[in-house]
Design a protein around this motif. Sequence first.
Motif, PDB file in Angstrom:
ATOM      1  N   LEU A  42       3.878   5.999   4.673  1.00  0.00           N
ATOM      2  CA  LEU A  42       3.162   4.723   4.785  1.00  0.00           C
ATOM      3  C   LEU A  42       2.228   4.523   3.593  1.00  0.00           C
ATOM      4  O   LEU A  42       2.146   3.418   3.041  1.00  0.00           O
ATOM      5  N   LYS A  43       1.547   5.581   3.162  1.00  0.00           N
ATOM      6  CA  LYS A  43       0.664   5.481   1.993  1.00  0.00           C
ATOM      7  C   LYS A  43       1.475   5.164   0.742  1.00  0.00           C
ATOM      8  O   LYS A  43       1.052   4.333  -0.081  1.00  0.00           O
ATOM      9  N   ASP A  44       2.640   5.814   0.596  1.00  0.00           N
ATOM     10  CA  ASP A  44       3.482   5.560  -0.566  1.00  0.00           C
ATOM     11  C   ASP A  44       3.956   4.110  -0.592  1.00  0.00           C
ATOM     12  O   ASP A  44       3.965   3.455  -1.651  1.00  0.00           O
ATOM     13  N   LEU A  45       4.358   3.578   0.545  1.00  0.00           N
ATOM     14  CA  LEU A  45       4.853   2.206   0.608  1.00  0.00           C
ATOM     15  C   LEU A  45       3.748   1.191   0.323  1.00  0.00           C
ATOM     16  O   LEU A  45       3.983   0.167  -0.321  1.00  0.00           O
ATOM     17  N   HIS A  46       2.534   1.468   0.777  1.00  0.00           N
ATOM     18  CA  HIS A  46       1.415   0.578   0.471  1.00  0.00           C
ATOM     19  C   HIS A  46       1.130   0.567  -1.024  1.00  0.00           C
ATOM     20  O   HIS A  46       0.738  -0.461  -1.594  1.00  0.00           O
ATOM     21  N   CYS A  47       1.331   1.724  -1.673  1.00  0.00           N
ATOM     22  CA  CYS A  47       1.147   1.787  -3.123  1.00  0.00           C
ATOM     23  C   CYS A  47       2.233   0.985  -3.840  1.00  0.00           C
ATOM     24  O   CYS A  47       1.959   0.228  -4.770  1.00  0.00           O
ATOM     25  N   LEU A  48       3.486   1.113  -3.397  1.00  0.00           N
ATOM     26  CA  LEU A  48       4.593   0.385  -4.008  1.00  0.00           C
ATOM     27  C   LEU A  48       4.461  -1.119  -3.812  1.00  0.00           C
ATOM     28  O   LEU A  48       4.951  -1.916  -4.627  1.00  0.00           O
ATOM     29  N   TRP A  49       3.818  -1.518  -2.742  1.00  0.00           N
ATOM     30  CA  TRP A  49       3.676  -2.927  -2.377  1.00  0.00           C
ATOM     31  C   TRP A  49       3.014  -3.732  -3.490  1.00  0.00           C
ATOM     32  O   TRP A  49       3.254  -4.914  -3.656  1.00  0.00           O
ATOM     33  N   CYS A  50       2.204  -3.057  -4.278  1.00  0.00           N
ATOM     34  CA  CYS A  50       1.458  -3.744  -5.340  1.00  0.00           C
ATOM     35  C   CYS A  50       1.903  -3.299  -6.731  1.00  0.00           C
ATOM     36  O   CYS A  50       1.145  -3.420  -7.701  1.00  0.00           O
ATOM     37  N   CYS A  51       3.109  -2.750  -6.846  1.00  0.00           N
ATOM     38  CA  CYS A  51       3.585  -2.241  -8.132  1.00  0.00           C
ATOM     39  C   CYS A  51       4.717  -3.107  -8.677  1.00  0.00           C
ATOM     40  O   CYS A  51       5.434  -3.764  -7.919  1.00  0.00           O
ATOM     41  N   GLY A  52       4.904  -3.044  -9.990  1.00  0.00           N
ATOM     42  CA  GLY A  52       5.990  -3.759 -10.634  1.00  0.00           C
ATOM     43  C   GLY A  52       5.859  -3.687 -12.136  1.00  0.00           C
ATOM     44  O   GLY A  52       4.875  -3.159 -12.655  1.00  0.00           O
ATOM     45  N   PRO A  53       6.833  -4.237 -12.856  1.00  0.00           N
ATOM     46  CA  PRO A  53       6.780  -4.180 -14.325  1.00  0.00           C
ATOM     47  C   PRO A  53       5.763  -5.136 -14.937  1.00  0.00           C
ATOM     48  O   PRO A  53       5.460  -5.049 -16.127  1.00  0.00           O
ATOM     49  N   GLY A  54       5.233  -6.068 -14.151  1.00  0.00           N
ATOM     50  CA  GLY A  54       4.247  -7.015 -14.670  1.00  0.00           C
ATOM     51  C   GLY A  54       3.132  -7.249 -13.675  1.00  0.00           C
ATOM     52  O   GLY A  54       2.918  -6.449 -12.757  1.00  0.00           O
ATOM     53  N   ASP A  55       2.412  -8.381 -13.867  1.00  0.00           N
ATOM     54  CA  ASP A  55       1.265  -8.693 -13.002  1.00  0.00           C
ATOM     55  C   ASP A  55       1.515  -9.877 -12.084  1.00  0.00           C
ATOM     56  O   ASP A  55       0.781 -10.060 -11.104  1.00  0.00           O
ATOM     57  N   MET A  56       2.516 -10.718 -12.379  1.00  0.00           N
ATOM     58  CA  MET A  56       2.752 -11.918 -11.596  1.00  0.00           C
ATOM     59  C   MET A  56       3.537 -11.573 -10.330  1.00  0.00           C
ATOM     60  O   MET A  56       4.141 -10.504 -10.209  1.00  0.00           O
ATOM     61  N   HIS A  57       3.520 -12.527  -9.392  1.00  0.00           N
ATOM     62  CA  HIS A  57       4.163 -12.289  -8.105  1.00  0.00           C
ATOM     63  C   HIS A  57       5.642 -11.943  -8.260  1.00  0.00           C
ATOM     64  O   HIS A  57       6.148 -11.037  -7.600  1.00  0.00           O
ATOM     65  N   GLY A  58       6.367 -12.606  -9.130  1.00  0.00           N
ATOM     66  CA  GLY A  58       7.784 -12.361  -9.314  1.00  0.00           C
ATOM     67  C   GLY A  58       8.090 -11.064 -10.045  1.00  0.00           C
ATOM     68  O   GLY A  58       9.262 -10.711 -10.214  1.00  0.00           O
ATOM     69  N   GLU A  59       7.034 -10.395 -10.509  1.00  0.00           N
ATOM     70  CA  GLU A  59       7.226  -9.146 -11.228  1.00  0.00           C
ATOM     71  C   GLU A  59       6.793  -7.937 -10.406  1.00  0.00           C
ATOM     72  O   GLU A  59       6.699  -6.837 -10.932  1.00  0.00           O
ATOM     73  N   LEU A  60       6.545  -8.155  -9.130  1.00  0.00           N
ATOM     74  CA  LEU A  60       6.117  -7.074  -8.247  1.00  0.00           C
ATOM     75  C   LEU A  60       7.165  -6.826  -7.170  1.00  0.00           C
ATOM     76  O   LEU A  60       7.932  -7.724  -6.815  1.00  0.00           O
ATOM     77  N   VAL A  61       7.192  -5.588  -6.666  1.00  0.00           N
ATOM     78  CA  VAL A  61       8.062  -5.273  -5.534  1.00  0.00           C
ATOM     79  C   VAL A  61       7.605  -6.122  -4.353  1.00  0.00           C
ATOM     80  O   VAL A  61       6.411  -6.152  -4.002  1.00  0.00           O
ATOM     81  N   ASP A  62       8.542  -6.843  -3.761  1.00  0.00           N
ATOM     82  CA  ASP A  62       8.209  -7.743  -2.651  1.00  0.00           C
ATOM     83  C   ASP A  62       8.778  -7.170  -1.354  1.00  0.00           C
ATOM     84  O   ASP A  62       9.991  -6.978  -1.235  1.00  0.00           O
ATOM     85  N   MET A  63       7.902  -6.879  -0.416  1.00  0.00           N
ATOM     86  CA  MET A  63       8.323  -6.374   0.892  1.00  0.00           C
ATOM     87  C   MET A  63       7.343  -6.851   1.953  1.00  0.00           C
ATOM     88  O   MET A  63       6.212  -7.246   1.646  1.00  0.00           O
ATOM     89  N   GLU A  64       7.815  -6.868   3.191  1.00  0.00           N
ATOM     90  CA  GLU A  64       6.900  -7.141   4.294  1.00  0.00           C
ATOM     91  C   GLU A  64       5.849  -6.033   4.339  1.00  0.00           C
ATOM     92  O   GLU A  64       6.083  -4.911   3.884  1.00  0.00           O
ATOM     93  N   LYS A  65       4.678  -6.342   4.869  1.00  0.00           N
ATOM     94  CA  LYS A  65       3.641  -5.318   4.928  1.00  0.00           C
ATOM     95  C   LYS A  65       4.171  -4.087   5.657  1.00  0.00           C
ATOM     96  O   LYS A  65       4.613  -4.175   6.801  1.00  0.00           O
ATOM     97  N   PRO A  66       4.186  -2.939   4.962  1.00  0.00           N
ATOM     98  CA  PRO A  66       4.774  -1.729   5.574  1.00  0.00           C
ATOM     99  C   PRO A  66       4.068  -1.340   6.868  1.00  0.00           C
ATOM    100  O   PRO A  66       2.842  -1.449   6.987  1.00  0.00           O
TER     101      PRO A  66
END
Length: 327
Positions: A42-66
Amino acid sequence: MKVSHLSDVVRMLNLIPYFEQHPGYSLMEASRDLGIDAQQLLKDLHCLWCCGPGDMHGELVDMEKPSYHGVLIHDDQGLDRALRLTRVEAAALLLILEQLEAIPDIENRQAVVSAAEKLRSIMGVKAGVVYDSDAARTTNSDEEHATSVIAEAIRRRVLIRCDYVSARSNTRRERVVDPHHLFSREGQTYLSGLDTETGEERSFRIDRMESVRATEEAAGPLTGARDFDPSDPFHFQESPEWADIELHPQATWMADYWPMELGQASEDGWITAQMPWSSSAWMCRFLLEHSDRIHLIGPESLRAQVAERARSALGSYAACPQHSKKG
């Protein structure tokens, strides 16, 4: 959440393709499959929730709240495949899978075989860099055949026949066995079953069994078999006879290969120990074979048998002096 190790990054990035391939899986199910604590997942998924190659919404991993109930991924940012194994990691994994393949009657065996075959096909000749995979698979074909026949006989509850070379009696003869369990111990595979000739529960090493074949004779119900204890598969703790011995200080390695309970060192450095035995013939032969590193203390009845066997052997040499000297 602070990530300080490359292993943490690898673990997290592999979660995205895992949950995409297992939609609807709860964290408890993922924890069981991956061997990772559900809270850590759960901690790992919360970290991934806000990660991506950029800063904009379309550049982040998009998932339902883990949550513990499940994980739903909408945009994996191209992370739809698990990270590749290094050559050493793949070889180590293949070695583990082939050890599992050798375990008799293992659950979900087909999944283990399939995973190993995929690794071999991917690695090709590189599989031999760390482990000679193909050689290992071809050396034990007779044992694999015997194990397969025995496993099927256990399933069908029929007797098996084989020619068995016994280390206990130093003989080779046909045995008829009511098979109960297959198990592995220290790299060897054994059959635990009822010897129909003696009516006793015995353990038979698979590599000492020849011409193994199933019969059409019905075996007894497994409910009547002796309970199997993985920590004491040979039932040494139930042995009615125990020998008091002393072991040379440089021979304590023997306790890794024979059932011995080591005690304290005496004044001369020899280690006191106890060893169970059920066959006096085998025990006498064992003690004489290792007489340079094992001293028998008791019981007195066993000491007398060992002494008699030693005198008999010396008498045989004295009767044939032409064979007792070189040249």
